[in-house]
Design a protein around this motif. Structure first.
Motif, PDB file in Angstrom:
ATOM      1  N   GLY A 100      40.958  45.286  19.808  1.00  0.00           N
ATOM      2  CA  GLY A 100      41.958  44.229  19.867  1.00  0.00           C
ATOM      3  C   GLY A 100      41.372  42.882  19.495  1.00  0.00           C
ATOM      4  O   GLY A 100      42.067  42.001  19.018  1.00  0.00           O
ATOM      5  N   ARG A 101      40.099  42.721  19.745  1.00  0.00           N
ATOM      6  CA  ARG A 101      39.488  41.416  19.529  1.00  0.00           C
ATOM      7  C   ARG A 101      38.472  41.431  18.405  1.00  0.00           C
ATOM      8  O   ARG A 101      37.408  40.797  18.485  1.00  0.00           O
ATOM      9  CB  ARG A 101      38.846  40.920  20.827  1.00  0.00           C
ATOM     10  N   SER A 102      38.799  42.172  17.346  1.00  0.00           N
ATOM     11  CA  SER A 102      38.011  42.015  16.126  1.00  0.00           C
ATOM     12  C   SER A 102      38.120  40.529  15.754  1.00  0.00           C
ATOM     13  O   SER A 102      39.072  39.851  16.170  1.00  0.00           O
ATOM     14  CB  SER A 102      38.547  42.935  15.033  1.00  0.00           C
ATOM     15  N   THR A 148      38.863  32.344  26.563  1.00  0.00           N
ATOM     16  CA  THR A 148      39.322  32.515  27.931  1.00  0.00           C
ATOM     17  C   THR A 148      40.409  31.497  28.262  1.00  0.00           C
ATOM     18  O   THR A 148      40.274  30.320  27.957  1.00  0.00           O
ATOM     19  CB  THR A 148      38.136  32.447  28.926  1.00  0.00           C
ATOM     20  N   LEU A 149      41.508  32.008  28.853  1.00  0.00           N
ATOM     21  CA  LEU A 149      42.716  31.203  29.010  1.00  0.00           C
ATOM     22  C   LEU A 149      43.168  31.003  30.459  1.00  0.00           C
ATOM     23  O   LEU A 149      43.900  30.077  30.733  1.00  0.00           O
ATOM     24  CB  LEU A 149      43.884  31.876  28.276  1.00  0.00           C
ATOM     25  N   ILE A 150      42.797  31.902  31.354  1.00  0.00           N
ATOM     26  CA  ILE A 150      43.491  31.857  32.657  1.00  0.00           C
ATOM     27  C   ILE A 150      42.556  31.562  33.841  1.00  0.00           C
ATOM     28  O   ILE A 150      41.362  31.824  33.797  1.00  0.00           O
ATOM     29  CB  ILE A 150      44.313  33.141  32.932  1.00  0.00           C
ATOM     30  N   HIS A 151      43.195  31.018  34.901  1.00  0.00           N
ATOM     31  CA  HIS A 151      42.468  30.704  36.130  1.00  0.00           C
ATOM     32  C   HIS A 151      42.366  31.963  36.995  1.00  0.00           C
ATOM     33  O   HIS A 151      43.180  32.887  36.857  1.00  0.00           O
ATOM     34  CB  HIS A 151      43.212  29.628  36.923  1.00  0.00           C
ATOM     35  N   LEU A 187      38.982  33.444  33.425  1.00  0.00           N
ATOM     36  CA  LEU A 187      39.158  34.860  33.112  1.00  0.00           C
ATOM     37  C   LEU A 187      39.866  34.932  31.769  1.00  0.00           C
ATOM     38  O   LEU A 187      40.587  33.999  31.433  1.00  0.00           O
ATOM     39  CB  LEU A 187      40.026  35.520  34.162  1.00  0.00           C
ATOM     40  N   LEU A 188      39.845  35.933  31.084  1.00  0.00           N
ATOM     41  CA  LEU A 188      38.952  37.078  31.114  1.00  0.00           C
ATOM     42  C   LEU A 188      38.459  37.192  29.695  1.00  0.00           C
ATOM     43  O   LEU A 188      39.287  37.209  28.806  1.00  0.00           O
ATOM     44  CB  LEU A 188      39.781  38.320  31.519  1.00  0.00           C
ATOM     45  N   ALA A 189      37.195  37.207  29.435  1.00  0.00           N
ATOM     46  CA  ALA A 189      36.721  37.117  28.050  1.00  0.00           C
ATOM     47  C   ALA A 189      36.406  38.506  27.482  1.00  0.00           C
ATOM     48  O   ALA A 189      35.328  39.052  27.724  1.00  0.00           O
ATOM     49  CB  ALA A 189      35.505  36.219  27.971  1.00  0.00           C
ATOM     50  N   VAL A 205      51.223  31.099  28.392  1.00  0.00           N
ATOM     51  CA  VAL A 205      52.532  31.235  29.059  1.00  0.00           C
ATOM     52  C   VAL A 205      52.677  30.505  30.396  1.00  0.00           C
ATOM     53  O   VAL A 205      53.763  30.446  30.943  1.00  0.00           O
ATOM     54  CB  VAL A 205      52.891  32.726  29.312  1.00  0.00           C
ATOM     55  N   LYS A 206      51.578  29.969  30.931  1.00  0.00           N
ATOM     56  CA  LYS A 206      51.685  29.339  32.252  1.00  0.00           C
ATOM     57  C   LYS A 206      51.576  27.832  32.112  1.00  0.00           C
ATOM     58  O   LYS A 206      50.474  27.289  32.035  1.00  0.00           O
ATOM     59  CB  LYS A 206      50.553  29.827  33.164  1.00  0.00           C
ATOM     60  N   PRO A 207      52.698  27.107  32.079  1.00  0.00           N
ATOM     61  CA  PRO A 207      52.605  25.659  31.939  1.00  0.00           C
ATOM     62  C   PRO A 207      52.023  25.018  33.201  1.00  0.00           C
ATOM     63  O   PRO A 207      52.207  25.531  34.301  1.00  0.00           O
ATOM     64  CB  PRO A 207      54.052  25.221  31.714  1.00  0.00           C
ATOM     65  N   MET A 444      45.785  50.718  27.351  1.00  0.00           N
ATOM     66  CA  MET A 444      47.176  50.556  27.761  1.00  0.00           C
ATOM     67  C   MET A 444      47.342  49.237  28.523  1.00  0.00           C
ATOM     68  O   MET A 444      48.282  48.490  28.304  1.00  0.00           O
ATOM     69  CB  MET A 444      47.610  51.737  28.617  1.00  0.00           C
ATOM     70  N   HIS A 445      46.377  48.963  29.377  1.00  0.00           N
ATOM     71  CA  HIS A 445      46.403  47.721  30.151  1.00  0.00           C
ATOM     72  C   HIS A 445      46.273  46.520  29.207  1.00  0.00           C
ATOM     73  O   HIS A 445      46.937  45.502  29.385  1.00  0.00           O
ATOM     74  CB  HIS A 445      45.241  47.761  31.150  1.00  0.00           C
ATOM     75  N   TYR A 446      45.421  46.686  28.225  1.00  0.00           N
ATOM     76  CA  TYR A 446      45.206  45.603  27.253  1.00  0.00           C
ATOM     77  C   TYR A 446      46.495  45.303  26.498  1.00  0.00           C
ATOM     78  O   TYR A 446      46.919  44.149  26.408  1.00  0.00           O
ATOM     79  CB  TYR A 446      44.094  46.010  26.267  1.00  0.00           C
ATOM     80  N   GLU A 447      47.120  46.335  25.963  1.00  0.00           N
ATOM     81  CA  GLU A 447      48.332  46.090  25.159  1.00  0.00           C
ATOM     82  C   GLU A 447      49.436  45.472  26.009  1.00  0.00           C
ATOM     83  O   GLU A 447      50.256  44.720  25.518  1.00  0.00           O
ATOM     84  CB  GLU A 447      48.833  47.380  24.498  1.00  0.00           C
ATOM     85  N   TYR A 448      49.435  45.792  27.292  1.00  0.00           N
ATOM     86  CA  TYR A 448      50.472  45.246  28.162  1.00  0.00           C
ATOM     87  C   TYR A 448      50.232  43.760  28.443  1.00  0.00           C
ATOM     88  O   TYR A 448      51.165  42.963  28.445  1.00  0.00           O
ATOM     89  CB  TYR A 448      50.519  46.038  29.476  1.00  0.00           C
ATOM     90  N   TYR A 449      48.967  43.391  28.659  1.00  0.00           N
ATOM     91  CA  TYR A 449      48.701  42.050  29.190  1.00  0.00           C
ATOM     92  C   TYR A 449      48.010  41.061  28.260  1.00  0.00           C
ATOM     93  O   TYR A 449      47.963  39.871  28.581  1.00  0.00           O
ATOM     94  CB  TYR A 449      47.837  42.155  30.455  1.00  0.00           C
ATOM     95  N   PHE A 450      47.442  41.505  27.141  1.00  0.00           N
ATOM     96  CA  PHE A 450      46.472  40.616  26.474  1.00  0.00           C
ATOM     97  C   PHE A 450      47.090  39.302  25.988  1.00  0.00           C
ATOM     98  O   PHE A 450      46.416  38.292  25.889  1.00  0.00           O
ATOM     99  CB  PHE A 450      45.801  41.328  25.291  1.00  0.00           C
ATOM    100  N   PHE A 451      48.408  39.291  25.708  1.00  0.00           N
ATOM    101  CA  PHE A 451      49.019  38.059  25.194  1.00  0.00           C
ATOM    102  C   PHE A 451      49.611  37.234  26.339  1.00  0.00           C
ATOM    103  O   PHE A 451      50.188  36.181  26.138  1.00  0.00           O
ATOM    104  CB  PHE A 451      50.130  38.407  24.192  1.00  0.00           C
ATOM    105  N   GLY A 452      49.485  37.739  27.559  1.00  0.00           N
ATOM    106  CA  GLY A 452      50.085  37.067  28.715  1.00  0.00           C
ATOM    107  C   GLY A 452      50.958  38.064  29.450  1.00  0.00           C
ATOM    108  O   GLY A 452      51.197  39.177  28.967  1.00  0.00           O
ATOM    109  N   ASP A 453      51.431  37.663  30.623  1.00  0.00           N
ATOM    110  CA  ASP A 453      52.278  38.529  31.439  1.00  0.00           C
ATOM    111  C   ASP A 453      53.593  38.790  30.690  1.00  0.00           C
ATOM    112  O   ASP A 453      54.354  37.853  30.421  1.00  0.00           O
ATOM    113  CB  ASP A 453      52.527  37.796  32.766  1.00  0.00           C
ATOM    114  N   PRO A 454      53.886  40.043  30.342  1.00  0.00           N
ATOM    115  CA  PRO A 454      55.095  40.320  29.554  1.00  0.00           C
ATOM    116  C   PRO A 454      56.377  39.933  30.262  1.00  0.00           C
ATOM    117  O   PRO A 454      57.391  39.654  29.615  1.00  0.00           O
ATOM    118  CB  PRO A 454      55.055  41.826  29.301  1.00  0.00           C
TER     119      PRO A 454
END
Ligand SMILES: Cc1cc2nc3c(=O)[nH]c(=O)nc-3n(C[C@H](O)[C@H](O)[C@H](O)COP(=O)(O)OP(=O)(O)OC[C@H]3O[C@@H](n4cnc5c(N)ncnc54)[C@H](O)[C@@H]3O)c2cc1C
Length: 491
Positions: A100-102, A148-151, A187-189, A205-207, A444-454
């Motif tokens: 996913g992170r090529s 890395t994007l999230i707290h 998190l999470l690199a 996604v989290k303002p 599966m977890h990656y595809e669900y979450y990698f762009f943010g909480d669906p």
């Protein structure tokens, strides 16, 4: 410098002595460490591919005239978008879309923010200049990036400044004349252990509100910066052969918690410094989310092709392809593939020049695709699991097949319609690594979450969707009925 080779990538990691830890130990050299060496080889293969297929993977830098990576291209036409997508897919094909992170994912981000940098100038022109220079630097040096994007996940009901240990998250500690000091955890690199530099950006996604300004940062540092630590999760590459673990043995990218212990960031590497308003608008107003989504959807077309190919071979191998519900499940994946391709086609062919002169794909198409895929990927994995049935557990290892006495037994016992046991188990081991192994579950977890909480992405999607035309359409339809309103109804 022209685009990197695999050897240069490996050499860079070796010399950098990055601050990477795994299983409680510091990693001296990721190119030889058992948890990283195989994925490093896969990444090196991507960089080598740039030179094996230069007509597809390289273009001429507008500043140095060197041949640089196509995935850094700033598209100026639809043709450019198509060229960039072909390069993305060329890389994705080497792993069946499992990496996913090529580097193309963040190359697209760095390009967008480097070009559409006006937003960063709201605080100081220097920040916009930094973004432009960083894009050029990354492109000319073919820098490999993690981000890395999230707290930390402490109490999601509270804003960051309200947390019981508010300083656990990465925050601005000090502004100095030469740069800033930052401290805390992010998190999470993904690929944290095997890249050159780390981008720290706000959540997509989290303002955040103004009181969270100290946490509202965007900057980039080298992974070997003093004070930085990548604490990797345990590896899902268990050192097995490629035959036994066809995916985990090659494409296990790793994910890391990142700790910044009073890390110094020089001003020329800072893009946003303590400004939640700029952070909240960064991904949309720079169009970074659009260019990153282009990479994601292009990669996910390849991933779906790979899944479909695996499912079809599996059906064929054990003679279940004639059953009605089996065909129907194959159809579900085919429909997913064709829909994703259509989104991609529409995104490219409806593309328009943005105000900076960058050819920008149609976000409506990409946004639909990026919101939809996390919902259907788990279903495709489920289909493979359902159709594989016991065959996903009856998977002796390569050593069993090599064994003098056991080999002939398992080869016969596990024969398929047109395959020897050895061939059939190789196919089923692939299906297992896509679904049930630690690697497959993580995918599966990656595809669900990698762009943010669906869920949150879906809520934003709903809110931003232009609903009025559809409501008005139906209201008009209802208004055309000839029946007159009963007297008790309000006028
Ligand atoms: C395999 C993997 C790789 C990743 N790689 C990277 C990476 O390279 N770089 C990076 O920056 N990030 C990465 N991520 C992190 C990813 O960005 C986050 O997982 C995602 O943004 C969701 O945030 P979270 O994990 O903190 O979940 P949370 O926000 O903590 O959500 C947890 C659950 O609570 C629910 N919830 C939380 N808050 C609310 C609310 N306000 N309203 C309703 N429901 C709520 C969510 O719907 C969800 O079900 C990765 C994640 C995974 C799983």
């Amino acid at each position: 410098m022209p685009a990197k080779t695999g050897a240069q990538y490996r050499q860079g990691l070796r010399e950098a002595k990055n601050n990477v830890y795994i299983h409680g130990e510091r990693v001296d050299d990721p190119t030889t460490h058992p948890s990283f060496q195989n994925v490093v080889e896969s990444m090196a293969g991507l960089y080598d591919l740039q030179h094996e297929k230069p007509e597809k993977m390289l273009y001429t830098s507008p500043t140095s005239g060197d041949k640089v990576g196509m995935t850094f291209l700033r598209p100026a036409s639809i043709d450019d978008l198509v060229k960039r997508r072909e390069a993305i897919q060329e890389w994705a094909k080497t792993s069946g879309g499992m990496m996913g992170r090529s580097p193309d994912y963040l190359n697209a981000e760095v390009m967008a923010m480097g070009v559409a940098n006006d937003l960063f100038a709201e605080d100081d022109q220097m920040f916009a200049d930094n973004a432009r220079h960083y894009y050029e630097y990354a492109r000319e040096n073919d820098v490999s990036l993690t981000h890395t994007l999230i707290h930390p996940q402490v109490n999601r009901q509270k804003a960051q400044h309200e947390q019981k240990d508010a300083n656990v998250a990465l925050h601005l500690k000090e502004k100095r004349s030469d740069g800033i000091i930052v401290d805390g955890v992010r998190l999470l690199a993904t690929q944290g252990g095997i890249t050159d530099e780390i981008l720290v950006f706000p959540s997509t996604v989290k303002p955040a509100g103004e009181l969270d300004d100290p946490y509202s940062l965007a900057f980039v540092v080298k992974n070997n910066t003093p004070g930085l630590k990548f604490i990797s999760r345990e590896s899902f590459d268990y050192g097995k052969s490629e035959w036994d673990h066809p995916l985990s043995s090659r494409f296990e990218e790793g994910d890391a918690i990142v700790y910044f212990d009073n890390v110094f960031v020089p001003w020329d590497r800072v893009f946003v410094c303590g400004n939640s308003s700029i952070c909240n608008r960064t991904f949309l107003e720079t169009n970074a989310v659009v260019h990153m989504s282009h990479q994601v959807v292009a990669k996910n077309v390849v991933k779906t092709e790979f899944l479909l190919g695996t499912v079809l071979n599996l059906m064929d191998s054990i003679g279940i392809d004639g059953f009605q519900h089996v065909k129907d499940k194959g159809t579900e994946i085919m429909l997913t593939l064709e829909t994703m391709k259509s989104h991609l086609f529409r995104a490219e062919h409806n593309a328009k020049l943005d105000k900076w002169g960058t050819m920008t794909p149609d976000f409506d198409a990409l946004n639909a695709a990026r919101n939809w895929y996390p919902r259907v990927y788990p279903r495709m994995v489920e289909i493979l699991r359902i159709l594989g049935a016991s065959g996903l557990m009856g998977i002796p290892t390569e050593a069993d097949f090599q064994h003098e006495e056991l080999g002939p037994i398992v080869n016969r016992a596990l024969q398929a319609k047109n395959l020897e046991g050895y061939e059939r188990v190789q196919l089923f081991r692939l299906a297992w690594d896509l679904t049930l192994s630690s690697f497959g579950s993580r995918q599966m977890h990656y595809e669900y979450y990698f762009f943010g909480d669906p869920i949150k992405m879906g809520m934003s999607y709903f809110d931003a969707f232009d609903k009025e035309p559809y409501k008005a359409y139906v209201q008009d339809f209802l208004n055309q009925t000839t029946s007159s309103k009963p007297s008790y109804a309000k006028a």
